[in-house]
Design an enzyme around this catalytic site. Structure first.
Site, PDB file in Angstrom:
ATOM      1  N   TYR A 190      12.485   4.718  -1.051  1.00 48.35           N
ATOM      2  CA  TYR A 190      12.773   4.954  -2.465  1.00 48.35           C
ATOM      3  C   TYR A 190      14.282   5.032  -2.673  1.00 48.35           C
ATOM      4  CZ  TYR A 190       7.827   6.085  -2.985  1.00 48.35           C
ATOM      5  OH  TYR A 190       6.461   6.020  -2.992  1.00 48.35           O
TER       6      TYR A 190
ATOM      7  N   CYS B 166       4.869  -2.416  -5.229  1.00 47.84           N
ATOM      8  CA  CYS B 166       5.452  -1.077  -5.117  1.00 47.84           C
ATOM      9  C   CYS B 166       4.904  -0.326  -3.901  1.00 47.84           C
ATOM     10  CB  CYS B 166       5.221  -0.281  -6.396  1.00 47.84           C
ATOM     11  SG  CYS B 166       3.501  -0.106  -6.874  1.00 47.84           S
ATOM     12  N   HIS B 167       3.782  -0.807  -3.341  1.00 45.49           N
ATOM     13  CA  HIS B 167       3.224  -0.158  -2.144  1.00 45.49           C
ATOM     14  C   HIS B 167       4.152  -0.303  -0.936  1.00 45.49           C
ATOM     15  CE1 HIS B 167       1.720  -4.338  -2.052  1.00 45.49           C
ATOM     16  NE2 HIS B 167       1.860  -4.228  -0.735  1.00 45.49           N
TER      17      HIS B 167
ATOM     18  N   GLU C 160      -0.856  -6.450   5.236  1.00 42.74           N
ATOM     19  CA  GLU C 160       0.332  -7.295   5.320  1.00 42.74           C
ATOM     20  C   GLU C 160       0.876  -7.375   6.739  1.00 42.74           C
ATOM     21  OE1 GLU C 160       3.308  -6.241   2.434  1.00 42.74           O
ATOM     22  OE2 GLU C 160       1.961  -6.589   0.738  1.00 42.74           O
TER      23      GLU C 160
ATOM     24  N   ASN D  19       4.134   1.810 -12.397  1.00 39.78           N
ATOM     25  CA  ASN D  19       4.161   0.346 -12.326  1.00 39.78           C
ATOM     26  C   ASN D  19       2.901  -0.206 -13.003  1.00 39.78           C
ATOM     27  OD1 ASN D  19       4.112  -2.366 -11.621  1.00 39.78           O
ATOM     28  ND2 ASN D  19       4.134  -2.016  -9.415  1.00 39.78           N
TER      29      ASN D  19
END
Length: 180
Positions: free
Chosen positions: A117, A148-149, A175, A140
């Site tokens: 962040y 945003c994850h 991912e 979001n």
């Protein structure tokens, strides 16, 4: 006497889409997806209702096409077949800070990677605003589509995801697995 011209409300349509990380609610205008988030259609309607000039109605062909594109891309992403989304996004319903924070994700952190962040706050020119960035990402309006994850605490701890820590872990693991 001159009268002020008013524009017609922007028609949007809403659908619910079940995924391995939970049910997502999506909303689209004829031009773009305005909303993709965990929660129900009523919550989406309230969020979009706060945006002046938005009216929820049934799906017209253009909106139906965009919603189908978005759900197909979500399914492909969650199956590891695509790493990015092509569906157009409209952030008009977001506050200016949320909009700039979500937009700053573009090109900032790649598929299968994470950033803090604080690093995102620094990218925004507000190095002391890590908590504000976290709150903005929590709002979001197009989560998963705008990743945003991938933003985590400086310690690497998963925190502050609207879909919950389990959904955030699932997306990051997916991912990482497909990156290898």
């Amino acid at each position: 006497m001159a009268t002020e011209a008013t524009s017609a409300p922007l028609p949007v349509s809403i659908v619910r889409h079940r995924t391995p990380v939970g049910t997502l609610t999506l909303a689209a205008s004829d031009e773009a997806v305005l909303y993709c988030a965990f929660g129900d259609a009523e919550e989406a309607g309230r969020y979009l209702g706060a945006c002046a000039g938005v009216r929820v109605e049934g799906p017209a062909p253009a909106r139906r096409s965009l919603l189908e594109q978005a759900t197909e891309e979500l399914d492909a992403y969650l199956a590891g077949r695509v790493r990015a989304f092509d569906v157009p996004v409209d952030l008009r319903a977001a506050s200016p800070f949320v909009r700039s924070t979500v937009t700053a994700l573009d090109g900032f952190v790649g598929y299968g990677r994470t950033q803090s962040y604080g690093a995102l706050a620094a990218r925004l020119g507000r190095p002391g605003a890590a908590r504000a960035v976290g709150r903005a990402l929590g709002a979001n309006p197009v989560c998963v589509i705008r990743p945003c994850h991938r933003i985590v605490a400086a310690s690497g701890r998963l925190s502050g995801y609207a879909g919950g820590a389990q959904a955030k872990r699932h997306l990051l693991d997916l991912e990482t697995h497909h990156l290898a």
